[in-house]
Write a protein that holds these residues in place. Sequence first.
Motif, PDB file in Angstrom:
ATOM      1  N   SER A 199       0.884  -1.150   0.039  1.00  0.00           N
ATOM      2  CA  SER A 199      -0.087  -0.082   0.038  1.00  0.00           C
ATOM      3  C   SER A 199       0.832   1.235  -0.086  1.00  0.00           C
ATOM      4  O   SER A 199       2.060   1.138   0.462  1.00  0.00           O
ATOM      5  CB  SER A 199      -1.037   0.149   1.093  1.00  0.00           C
ATOM      6  N   TYR A 202      -0.251   0.546  11.691  1.00  0.00           N
ATOM      7  CA  TYR A 202      -0.063   1.964  11.203  1.00  0.00           C
ATOM      8  C   TYR A 202      -1.743   2.341  10.772  1.00  0.00           C
ATOM      9  O   TYR A 202      -2.284   1.636   9.773  1.00  0.00           O
ATOM     10  CB  TYR A 202       0.827   2.035   9.821  1.00  0.00           C
ATOM     11  N   THR A 206       0.598   5.199   1.142  1.00  0.00           N
ATOM     12  CA  THR A 206      -0.053   6.150   2.007  1.00  0.00           C
ATOM     13  C   THR A 206       0.300   7.494   1.564  1.00  0.00           C
ATOM     14  O   THR A 206       0.759   8.537   2.376  1.00  0.00           O
ATOM     15  CB  THR A 206       0.192   5.916   3.620  1.00  0.00           C
ATOM     16  N   ALA A 256      -2.794   4.479   9.059  1.00  0.00           N
ATOM     17  CA  ALA A 256      -3.337   5.080   7.718  1.00  0.00           C
ATOM     18  C   ALA A 256      -3.494   4.167   6.513  1.00  0.00           C
ATOM     19  O   ALA A 256      -3.887   4.145   5.568  1.00  0.00           O
ATOM     20  CB  ALA A 256      -2.345   6.193   7.440  1.00  0.00           C
ATOM     21  N   ALA A 257      -3.275   2.781   7.172  1.00  0.00           N
ATOM     22  CA  ALA A 257      -3.399   1.720   5.804  1.00  0.00           C
ATOM     23  C   ALA A 257      -3.857   0.308   6.723  1.00  0.00           C
ATOM     24  O   ALA A 257      -3.585   0.091   7.544  1.00  0.00           O
ATOM     25  CB  ALA A 257      -1.997   1.766   5.230  1.00  0.00           C
ATOM     26  N   THR A 292      -7.660  -2.632   9.111  1.00  0.00           N
ATOM     27  CA  THR A 292      -7.093  -1.613   9.420  1.00  0.00           C
ATOM     28  C   THR A 292      -6.864  -1.526  10.765  1.00  0.00           C
ATOM     29  O   THR A 292      -7.841  -1.647  11.326  1.00  0.00           O
ATOM     30  CB  THR A 292      -7.648  -0.261   8.926  1.00  0.00           C
ATOM     31  N   ALA A 338      -1.588  10.734   3.885  1.00  0.00           N
ATOM     32  CA  ALA A 338      -1.189  10.953   5.019  1.00  0.00           C
ATOM     33  C   ALA A 338       0.471  11.261   5.035  1.00  0.00           C
ATOM     34  O   ALA A 338       0.847  12.055   5.721  1.00  0.00           O
ATOM     35  CB  ALA A 338      -1.044   9.285   5.917  1.00  0.00           C
ATOM     36  N   GLY A 373       4.362   3.970   2.916  1.00  0.00           N
ATOM     37  CA  GLY A 373       3.639   2.965   2.590  1.00  0.00           C
ATOM     38  C   GLY A 373       4.091   1.587   3.387  1.00  0.00           C
ATOM     39  O   GLY A 373       4.728   1.685   4.088  1.00  0.00           O
ATOM     40  N   LYS A 374       3.457   0.573   2.986  1.00  0.00           N
ATOM     41  CA  LYS A 374       3.518  -0.762   3.718  1.00  0.00           C
ATOM     42  C   LYS A 374       4.080  -1.714   2.687  1.00  0.00           C
ATOM     43  O   LYS A 374       3.778  -1.690   1.298  1.00  0.00           O
ATOM     44  CB  LYS A 374       2.460  -1.207   4.395  1.00  0.00           C
TER      45      LYS A 374
END
Lengths: 498, 104
Positions: free
Chosen positions: A44, A83, A46, A85-86, A99, A49, A119-120
């Motif tokens: 992902s 996290y 982000t 945001a994701a 999430t 964010a 991101g992740k």
Amino acid sequence: MDRMLSADEIVRGLLAKEFSAAEVFRSSLERVRRMDPALSAMLSVTEEAGMAAARAVDECVARGEDPGPLAGVPVVLKDNMCYRAAPTTCGSRMLERWTPPYDAAVVTALEGAGAVILGKTNMDEFAMGGSTEYSAFGPASNPWDPDRVPGGSSGGSAVAVAAGYVPVALGSDTGGSIRQPASYCGVYGMKPTYGLVSRRGLVAFASSLDQIGPFARTAADLARMLSVIAAPDPGDGTSSRRARPEYGAAVASASLKGRKIAVVRELAGMKASLSPDVEGTLARVLDLCRREGAEIVEVSLPRSLEFGLPCYYILAPAEASSNLARFDGVRYGFSRKERTLKALYERTRGEGFGPEVKRRILTGTYVLSSGYYDAYYLTAQKVRQLMKEEFRKAFASCDLIALPTAPTPAFRKGELVDDPIQMYLADIFTLPVNLAGLPALSLNGGFTADARPLPVGVQLIAPQWGEEGLLSAAAVLERHLGPASVAPMAAVKGGDGR
Amino acid sequence: MTVSERDVRHVAELARLHVEDDEIVGLVGHFTGIMAHFNALARAGEEGRLPLDDLSPVVFAHDEIPPLRADEVVESSVGRAVLDAAPDAREGFFVVPRIMEGDE
């Protein structure tokens, strides 16, 4: 901003107002957009964010306030760290749409230091694997040769640093999951001492072994990241309360003069399973250590190298079978509608978990089951004590131990995916470090002579809480070897720049 | 020691993990392979090649005994959010199939 900046350079440039955090973030995003379709390192991104965080850093700088030691530095997180945001998928269908309602301790620490989370990253499902091929969302690719694996389980984070998306990243290491992908991708990866970095908000795999650590392209950046994330945390019962140093000092004053670096006697008997490139690279790095004034000595770790593998593959699955019991279709993520509770559990888990996670849960359940517990689990816990003792004795006569990170450079995709036990053998040099709770890092010692050169890592191991010694050695070697290279775009696109 | 299909099915039952019939053969093969490594370790212990008798198993990976937290009530702020993320929740509880009746 074509050149890939280090975290150090970003912070300095930001404070000198040469560029803004928003510009750095946009440049990172752009690189992800261009390269990630070929590399699949990200699960992902982000953007929203991240942009908000970057703007906040810029405002902080404009007001003349201290924006923190990682101000404006884009960072990616392995997708097993919570996290808000994701989603935190752990590379699994089980958590595909989950999430978390809170941030991991390391996320709070990074944000407090001004880092900007991009991101992740892709990973083997629940961190079980050494190639990212066990990700439910497809494998990541090695940026030096996309036909090869980036290693794992923190493969996506290693790729993100090696491909220049970000200068630094976080991974988790239970049996080598930071160091092995760092080796395969040609970057630094450090597994800190057990208890140095809080695991609150890290989805647990094997709790007596799991540890979060950084990836970077320079020793200084590795130290900068470690200084931010290594903090005591009452929210993690295993977090050590001891005071942590500022690790940058070890890099600034780096020296190997008079240090004793040990080679391991048993390695000579393992040549059959060791690639000549790995052997040659280790010899070259040891030679550089000697030239820098280190004394090369020899230690013996017979039990760790002979029994580390079975010991680990008893204990880690045993703990995993317990930790993963929480994924039952009731509280998180994926759930099958069934008429009975037992069917709900069984069908949810049967469909939600992939093949390697199932193998580990079943193995772990087996070694803990009545009649087998003493022979396997208890024996392994005792052998683990012997291994700890073996390392303790070894460190009485040396400061650091040098070993290969992995027996070979990155293997081809598909080569081992259906032969999990062969894949486990790639962990033989990294697992003992987790079992003994020690810190270790992998640094890039050179490349193979292939048409598409592959990075080859060297592993340095220190006594408990010996991170400064590791960083100091890495910084000295970096003067000779240079910082880790960013994989050229041409390699990613298949060599012809397509 | 060999691992049979029955062993694998038994362990799957203990683990509350549904395994399809076509997964079983692969799992038996995997178990047989990994158990060879495990048995080498167990044998080394039994045959006295490893001095395990007076050894206590590892409890903590590092040598500090983790201190206890202060005995204070801490309010959790995520209770609602945890339920919101659950597959099915009602009136502040997780919803599961009935267990007091049915055909189990």
